[in-house]
Design a protein around this motif. Structure first.
Motif, short mmCIF file in Angstrom:
data_model
loop_
_atom_site.label_atom_id
_atom_site.label_comp_id
_atom_site.label_asym_id
_atom_site.label_seq_id
_atom_site.Cartn_x
_atom_site.Cartn_y
_atom_site.Cartn_z
N LYS A 149 -17.08 19.36 -10.31
CA LYS A 149 -16.03 19.70 -11.27
C LYS A 149 -14.76 18.90 -10.97
O LYS A 149 -14.45 18.61 -9.81
N LEU B 86 -12.79 25.75 -14.91
CA LEU B 86 -13.02 24.32 -15.11
C LEU B 86 -14.47 24.10 -15.54
O LEU B 86 -15.39 24.66 -14.95
N ARG C 148 -13.85 26.89 -9.15
CA ARG C 148 -12.93 27.36 -10.19
C ARG C 148 -13.67 27.56 -11.51
O ARG C 148 -14.03 26.58 -12.18
N PRO D 91 -10.42 18.51 -12.06
CA PRO D 91 -9.31 19.29 -12.60
C PRO D 91 -8.97 18.86 -14.02
O PRO D 91 -9.29 17.75 -14.45
N GLN E 46 -13.47 20.12 -4.04
CA GLN E 46 -12.37 21.08 -3.96
C GLN E 46 -12.18 21.94 -5.20
O GLN E 46 -11.59 23.02 -5.14
N PHE E 47 -12.71 21.49 -6.36
CA PHE E 47 -12.50 22.24 -7.60
C PHE E 47 -13.75 22.99 -8.07
O PHE E 47 -13.74 23.62 -9.13
N ASN E 48 -14.83 22.94 -7.31
CA ASN E 48 -16.11 23.48 -7.78
C ASN E 48 -16.13 25.00 -7.90
O ASN E 48 -16.94 25.54 -8.66
N ARG F 181 -3.59 15.65 -11.25
CA ARG F 181 -4.52 16.06 -10.19
C ARG F 181 -5.76 15.17 -10.16
O ARG F 181 -6.29 14.88 -9.09
N GLN G 136 -6.81 13.06 -6.88
CA GLN G 136 -8.14 13.19 -6.28
C GLN G 136 -8.80 11.82 -6.12
O GLN G 136 -9.34 11.51 -5.05
#
Length: 280
Positions: free
Chosen positions: A132, A202, A199, A134, A195-197, A139, A143
């Motif tokens: 995922k 998203l 959330r 952002p 780091q966004f997985n 962001r 990344q």
């Protein structure tokens, strides 16, 4: 020139034959482990436009959502241990600097253009994790810059080079401390990719190791779950049902062949198999 072209074509066909066998081994792994994958990039384009390999291409690319990707990395080595296949990852090969996995045929050896290093070599299938990303452009930018910085540190630490240097063969092997530093950079890179997985808000996924521009290889949740089988050489491959939007986003008019002088997406420059050497 015609003889040289014919020889090159015959070697590419040989590479395609080996890659197809690697893919069939990979597909058996995903079936055994109940893992979904999709064809990516040139492999997806080849399936649609050529019902197989792009004739001048010499690799295959597939993608797996991160959770299943990590399960593959965890469980596949035990399944493969009595075969001639090796799952190359940043963790299974300490000299390997890339952020994604390769399934290698250990009965082959290759050299690649602009890629000189001490990692294990063989004809391969690229296996990319899909993570995922952002929603914020800032962001996203942060990344990808962090990933490029960590990639550069890892390549430097593991002595990846564009061209071979005769001095390289006289260098001492990397020390345990140097390998540990590279391992720590690899861990930081993976943390940055994932780091966004967690959330749930998203819903856009990306191949963060993609060779294409940032906005080219993006996928919605529906594209990763609404899948179809496509003919590929003498077998089939799984692809998003919405392949038209994906390929149009990457290539534009993807059914039109590029000019002949652009049909050169070759990575492999030297192949050794069956005690024979082939130059591509």
């Amino acid at each position: 020139m015609e003889v040289e072209d014919a020889m090159t074509d015959s070697v590419i066909n040989l590479i395609h034959e080996v890659e197809l066998n690697i893919f069939k081994q990979f597909r058996q792994l995903t079936s055994t482990l109940n893992i979904n994958y999709i064809a990516l990039g040139g492999t997806l384009l080849g399936a649609i436009r050529h019902q197989g390999f792009i004739p001048w291409d010499d690799d295959m690319d597939v993608g797996i959502p991160r959770e299943d990707y990590e399960r593959l990395l965890d469980l596949a080595p035990n399944i493969l241990k009595n075969t001639h296949y090796f799952l190359q990852t940043p963790w299974s090969d300490s000299n390997y600097a890339l952020s994604y996995a390769k399934l290698l045929d250990r009965n082959t050896f290759i050299e690649e253009r602009n890629n000189v290093n001490n990692a294990r070599k063989g004809i391969f299938l690229d296996i990319f994790p899909l993570d995922k990303i952002p929603a914020s452009k800032e962001r996203q930018r942060r990344q990808i810059l962090d990933l490029r910085r960590l990639d550069s540190r890892i390549y430097l630490k593991l002595r990846y080079n564009i061209i071979d240097n005769p001095i390289r063969k006289f260098q001492n092997p990397l020390s345990p401390e140097q390998l540990q530093t590279a391992w720590e950079y690899k861990r930081q890179r993976q943390d940055t990719m994932t780091q966004f997985n967690k959330r749930p808000n998203l819903t856009v996924y990306k191949n963060l190791a993609s060779q294409y521009a940032y906005d080219k290889e993006l996928f919605t949740e529906d594209q990763l779950t609404n899948l179809i089988d496509l003919p590929f050489a003498d077998t089939t491959i799984v692809a998003p049902a919405d392949y038209d939007e994906i390929l149009t986003n990457i290539y534009g008019d993807y059914m039109t062949l590029p000019p002949e002088n652009a049909r050169t997406e070759k990575h492999i420059t030297r192949l050794i198999m069956d005690n024979q050497e082939f130059m591509v």
